[in-house]
Design a protein around this motif. Structure first.
Motif, short mmCIF file in Angstrom:
data_model
loop_
_atom_site.label_atom_id
_atom_site.label_comp_id
_atom_site.label_asym_id
_atom_site.label_seq_id
_atom_site.Cartn_x
_atom_site.Cartn_y
_atom_site.Cartn_z
N PHE A 133 0.76 -1.19 -0.04
CA PHE A 133 0.17 0.15 0.07
C PHE A 133 0.94 1.23 0.09
N ALA A 134 1.98 1.28 0.97
CA ALA A 134 2.55 2.47 1.01
C ALA A 134 3.38 2.83 -0.34
N SER A 135 3.92 1.75 -1.01
CA SER A 135 4.72 2.01 -2.44
C SER A 135 3.55 2.48 -3.30
N VAL A 136 2.45 1.92 -3.34
CA VAL A 136 1.49 1.91 -4.28
C VAL A 136 0.86 3.62 -4.21
N ALA A 137 0.66 4.09 -3.02
CA ALA A 137 0.30 5.70 -2.75
C ALA A 137 1.64 6.38 -3.09
N GLU A 138 2.90 6.06 -2.87
CA GLU A 138 4.32 6.90 -3.19
C GLU A 138 4.14 7.18 -4.91
N ILE A 139 4.09 5.99 -5.43
CA ILE A 139 4.23 5.96 -6.88
C ILE A 139 3.15 6.45 -7.59
N ARG A 140 1.97 6.49 -7.00
CA ARG A 140 0.91 7.21 -7.68
C ARG A 140 0.83 8.64 -7.64
N ALA A 141 1.44 9.11 -6.34
CA ALA A 141 1.34 10.58 -5.95
C ALA A 141 2.64 11.12 -6.82
N ILE B 63 3.56 10.12 -9.84
CA ILE B 63 3.01 10.09 -11.25
C ILE B 63 2.04 11.66 -11.30
N MET B 64 1.45 11.64 -10.27
CA MET B 64 0.50 12.96 -10.22
C MET B 64 1.15 14.09 -10.23
N ASP B 65 2.40 14.12 -9.36
CA ASP B 65 3.27 15.34 -9.18
C ASP B 65 3.89 15.74 -10.87
N GLN B 66 4.28 14.80 -11.43
CA GLN B 66 4.98 14.92 -12.79
C GLN B 66 3.83 15.69 -13.67
N ARG B 67 2.67 15.06 -13.59
CA ARG B 67 1.64 15.71 -14.44
C ARG B 67 1.54 16.92 -14.12
N LYS C 13 3.62 19.10 -12.77
CA LYS C 13 4.73 20.02 -13.42
C LYS C 13 4.62 20.20 -14.97
N GLY C 14 3.80 19.45 -15.46
CA GLY C 14 3.60 19.79 -17.14
C GLY C 14 4.06 18.62 -18.06
N ALA C 15 4.30 17.28 -17.51
CA ALA C 15 4.82 16.39 -17.89
C ALA C 15 3.50 15.67 -18.89
N ALA C 16 3.98 14.93 -19.94
CA ALA C 16 2.97 14.31 -20.95
C ALA C 16 2.86 12.83 -20.45
N ILE C 17 2.08 12.08 -19.78
CA ILE C 17 2.24 10.91 -19.24
C ILE C 17 1.32 9.92 -20.11
N LEU C 18 2.26 8.91 -20.54
CA LEU C 18 1.23 7.63 -21.07
C LEU C 18 1.13 6.53 -19.85
N LEU C 19 -0.15 6.15 -19.40
CA LEU C 19 0.15 4.96 -18.35
C LEU C 19 -0.72 3.91 -18.74
N VAL C 20 -0.20 2.70 -18.83
CA VAL C 20 -0.60 1.66 -19.15
C VAL C 20 -0.92 0.88 -18.10
N SER C 21 -2.28 0.30 -17.73
CA SER C 21 -2.47 -0.46 -16.58
C SER C 21 -3.62 -1.24 -16.55
N GLU C 22 -3.24 -2.46 -15.74
CA GLU C 22 -4.60 -3.63 -16.06
C GLU C 22 -5.49 -3.30 -14.80
N ASP C 23 -5.08 -2.40 -14.00
CA ASP C 23 -5.85 -2.14 -13.02
C ASP C 23 -6.73 -0.91 -13.26
N LEU C 24 -7.81 -1.24 -13.48
CA LEU C 24 -8.92 -0.12 -13.76
C LEU C 24 -9.20 0.93 -12.76
N ASP C 25 -8.90 0.52 -11.48
CA ASP C 25 -8.90 1.53 -10.33
C ASP C 25 -7.75 2.45 -10.61
N GLU C 26 -6.60 2.29 -10.87
CA GLU C 26 -5.39 3.03 -10.99
C GLU C 26 -5.85 4.02 -12.20
#
Length: 513
Positions: free
Chosen positions: A446-454, A456-460, A462-475
Motif C-alpha cells: 500500500f505504501a509503495s502504491v500510494a508513493e508511486i501514484r503520488a 506520477i501525479m506530481d509529474q503531471r 509539473k507539465g509532463a505528458a504521461i502515458l499510463l498503461v495499466s491492467e488495474d482499472l482503479d488505477e
C-alpha cells in the motif's frame, strides 16, 4: 419434522478451519499461529499485502506445503493433507491466478482429462452426454467443443471453476480470480459463485486485493500481516478504511497528490498509426494513434494480452514497429538513448528486475544508468568515478525513501517496493517532459502504491505528458485525465474522464462497441 423439511436436500458445501497453523522456512516464519474459520456456505475474503502469508496458508491447506505445526479441520473433523490429491479427496479445490488449461484441447477435453479415473479409451458420446447433464446443474456455461485458445478470458475462468465443480470440489480457493477479467466478467463470475454459496452448494475462500469485490460479494474477511492474523469480521461491519488499516498497520501512507489545473494544451507526444508484430510475427498492435498533451495523463485500460506489452516495447525501443511514426513536440522521435535525453523521455514498468534493472549490480550502479556517461560520474570519456555515483545514489535514496543497507547492495536483494522506488528515483530525479509507465504498482504494498501514484501525479502537475498503461482499472480511474481502451491490438474507445465511467470503460474492455 414436516415433509418439506424431510425433502430439503442436504447442503453440499463444506467448512474448513485452520488452528494454530505455522510454517517456518529455513528460520523464516512465513505463517505464525494462524487460525481461520471459513463457515460452510460462506464467501470468505483473505486480504493481505504481498508477503503477508496468504499464499503460504492456502498452499498448506491444499497440501503443497506441510505446516510446521497446527491442524486443519474439514467439516469439523481433524484431517491430514499430505498432498493436493488428499485435498481434492476432501472436496477442496483451487482456482489459480493463471490458467492451468491446455490451450489446444477443447473445453470438454480439458474437463475429462482432469479426472483421476479418465479411461485409456474415451467414449466421447457417453462423456459428452454426461457433460451436458453436468452443465445443467451449474450456472456456468461455456462452449464444450471450442478449443480453449478460442475462448475469452471470462470463458476460461468459468471453465477453470467448472473443472473444480466437475471434480466435485465443494470448497474452492480462488487466487486473485478476476485479475485477467473485465469488470463485467468479474461481476458475472463472482455473482454466480455468490449465488452458489447462498444455496449451500459451495464455500469460497478468495484471495484478493480489490476492496470493491470484497464489499460486494464477501460475507466475512480475514486479514494477514507478516504471517499473522491481524483482524477479521463480518464485511458488513467493516469499512474499506478498517480493512486497509489492518493490512498496513502503522505504515505511513503518503496522501494522494492533488490534481492541479491543466497548464495548457501543448501537444507533447503523438503516436501516428503504429503497427508492430509479436514474437510469432503476427500482428500485435494495429493503427495505434494517440495524442498526449502537457500536463495530461492518458491511461490505457485493457485486459492483459491485448497488445499493451508490445506497445510499451515499441515506445521503449525494445521492439521495432512495422509501420507508423512517433512525434515529440511535433518532431520525429526514435526511442534510443540520445533522443531520450534530448526529449527528456523517462519511464518505468512492472517487474523492474526483469525490464529496467540489472539484478546483480548495486543500487548505486542501477541508479546511475541515466547519468553514467555524464559529469561528474564520468569526468573523462570512458572513465567512471565511483565517489560521485555513490554520493548521488545516497541523495536519491534519502529523497525517495529507498530502504537499502547501502548504496552497494545488489538491487535484487531489495523488496519489490524498494526496487521500484529506486527505479522511480532514477527516472524522476531530473526534468521530465514525457513519462511512459506500465503497471507501475503491480504487486506492491500500500505504501509503495500510494508513493508511486503520488509521484506520477506530481509529474503531471509539473507539465509532463504521461502515458499510463495499466491492467488495474482503479488505477486508471484515479490518475487519468483521458482514458483509451486497447482490445485486440487496437484502440477501440477513448474519452475524457469526466465524460465516461467504470461501466462504460468495462464494456469497451469486453470488446463491445
Amino acid at each position: 419434522m414436516n415433509a418439506a423439511e424431510k425433502a430439503a436436500p442436504e447442503p453440499r458445501s463444506v467448512g474448513v478451519e485452520t488452528i494454530g497453523m505455522t510454517k517456518v522456512f529455513a528460520g523464516l516464519t512465513a505463517l505464525d499461529d494462524v487460525s481461520i474459520r471459513v463457515a460452510p456456505g460462506s464467501f470468505h475474503a483473505l486480504l493481505g499485502e504481498n508477503g503477508a502469508g496468504k499464499s503460504t496458508l492456502v498452499k498448506c491447506m491444499m497440501g503443497f506445503y506441510q505446516p510446521t505445526s497446527g491442524t486443519m479441520l474439514v467439516g469439523q473433523k481433524e484431517v491430514a493433507v499430505p498432498n493436493p490429491r488428499a485435498a481434492h479427496a476432501l472436496g477442496i479445490g483451487m482456482v489459480y491466478q493463471h490458467f492451468t488449461l491446455v490451450p489446444s484441447l477443447t473445453a470438454a477435453e480439458n474437463l475429462v482429462i482432469a479426472r483421476a479415473d479418465t479411461p485409456a479409451v474415451i467414449d466421447w458420446k457417453r462423456e459428452r452426454k454426461a457433460l451436458n447433464a453436468f452443465l445443467e446443474t451449474t450456472p456456468f456455461k461455456v462452449p464444450l467443443d471450442v478449443a480453449v485458445s478460442g475462448l475469452s478470458a471470462g470463458e476460461k475462468q468459468k471453465l477453470e471453476i467448472l473443472k473444480q465443480l466437475y471434480l466435485d470440489q465443494r470448497f474452492l480457493i480462488l487466487d486473485e480470480p478476476t485479475s485477467v477479467l473485465t469488470p463485467d466478467e468479474a461481476d458475472e463470475v463472482l455473482g454466480l459463485l455468490r449465488g452458489m454459496t447462498e444455496t449451500g452448494e459451495l464455500t469460497i475462500l478468495m484471495i484478493t486485493h480489490k476492496f470493491r469485490e470484497v464489499t460486494a460479494y464477501a460475507d466475512d474477511v480475514t486479514v494477514l500481516r507478516r504471517g499473522k492474523v491481524v483482524g477479521s469480521g463480518r464485511v458488513q461491519d467493516l469499512s474499506v478504511q478498517d480493512m486497509s488499516r489492518m493490512m498496513i498497520g502503522e505504515t505511513e501512507i503518503r496522501a494522494s497528490a492533488a490534481r492541479a489545473a491543466r497548464p495548457g494544451k501543448t501537444l507533447k507526444l503523438e503516436l501516428a498509426g503504429l503497427f508492430a508484430d509479436d514474437d510469432s510475427e503476427l500482428p500485435a498492435i494495429e493503427a495505434i494513434s494517440l495524442k498526449i498533451h502537457a500536463g495530461e495523463i492518458l491511461g490505457i485500460a485493457g485486459v492483459s494480452g491485448n497488445g499493451q506489452s508490445e506497445l510499451i516495447e515499441v515506445l521503449s525501443g525494445q521492439r521495432q514497429p512495422t509501420d507508423g511514426r512517433i512525434f515529440i513536440d511535433k518532431q520525429p522521435y526514435e526511442p534510443e538513448r540520445g533522443q531520450m535525453d534530448r526529449f527528456k523521455v523517462f519511464g518505468f514498468s512492472e517487474e523492474p528486475l526483469k525490464n529496467v534493472a540489472v539484478p546483480r549490480m548495486s543500487v548505486a550502479e542501477n541508479m546511475a544508468f541515466r547519468t553514467f556517461d555524464k559529469t561528474p560520474i564520468s569526468p573523462f570519456r570512458g572513465w567512471l568515478s565511483p565517489p560521485p555515483m555513490r554520493k548521488r545514489a545516497r541523495e536519491l535514496i534519502a529523497a525517495y525513501r529507498v530502504k537499502t543497507p547501502s548504496t552497494e547492495e545488489p538491487i535484487e536483494n531489495l523488496s519489490g517496493g524498494n526496487v521500484q522506488r529506486a527505479i522511480l528515483a532514477r527516472e524522476l530525479s531530473g526534468e521530465v517532459d514525457i513519462l511512459i509507465v506500465a503497471n507501475p504498482c503491480f504487486g506492491l504494498d500500500f505504501a509503495s502504491v500510494a508513493e508511486i501514484r503520488a509521484q506520477i501525479m506530481d509529474q503531471r502537475n509539473k507539465g509532463a505528458a504521461i502515458l499510463l498503461v495499466s491492467e488495474d482499472l482503479d488505477e486508471i480511474l484515479e490518475l487519468a485525465d483521458t482514458v483509451a481502451v486497447m482490445s485486440e491490438g487496437r484502440i477501440t474507445y477513448q474519452a475524457p474522464m469526466p465524460e465516461t465511467d467504470r461501466a462504460t470503460i468495462g464494456h469497451a474492455m469486453a470488446g463491445h462497441p
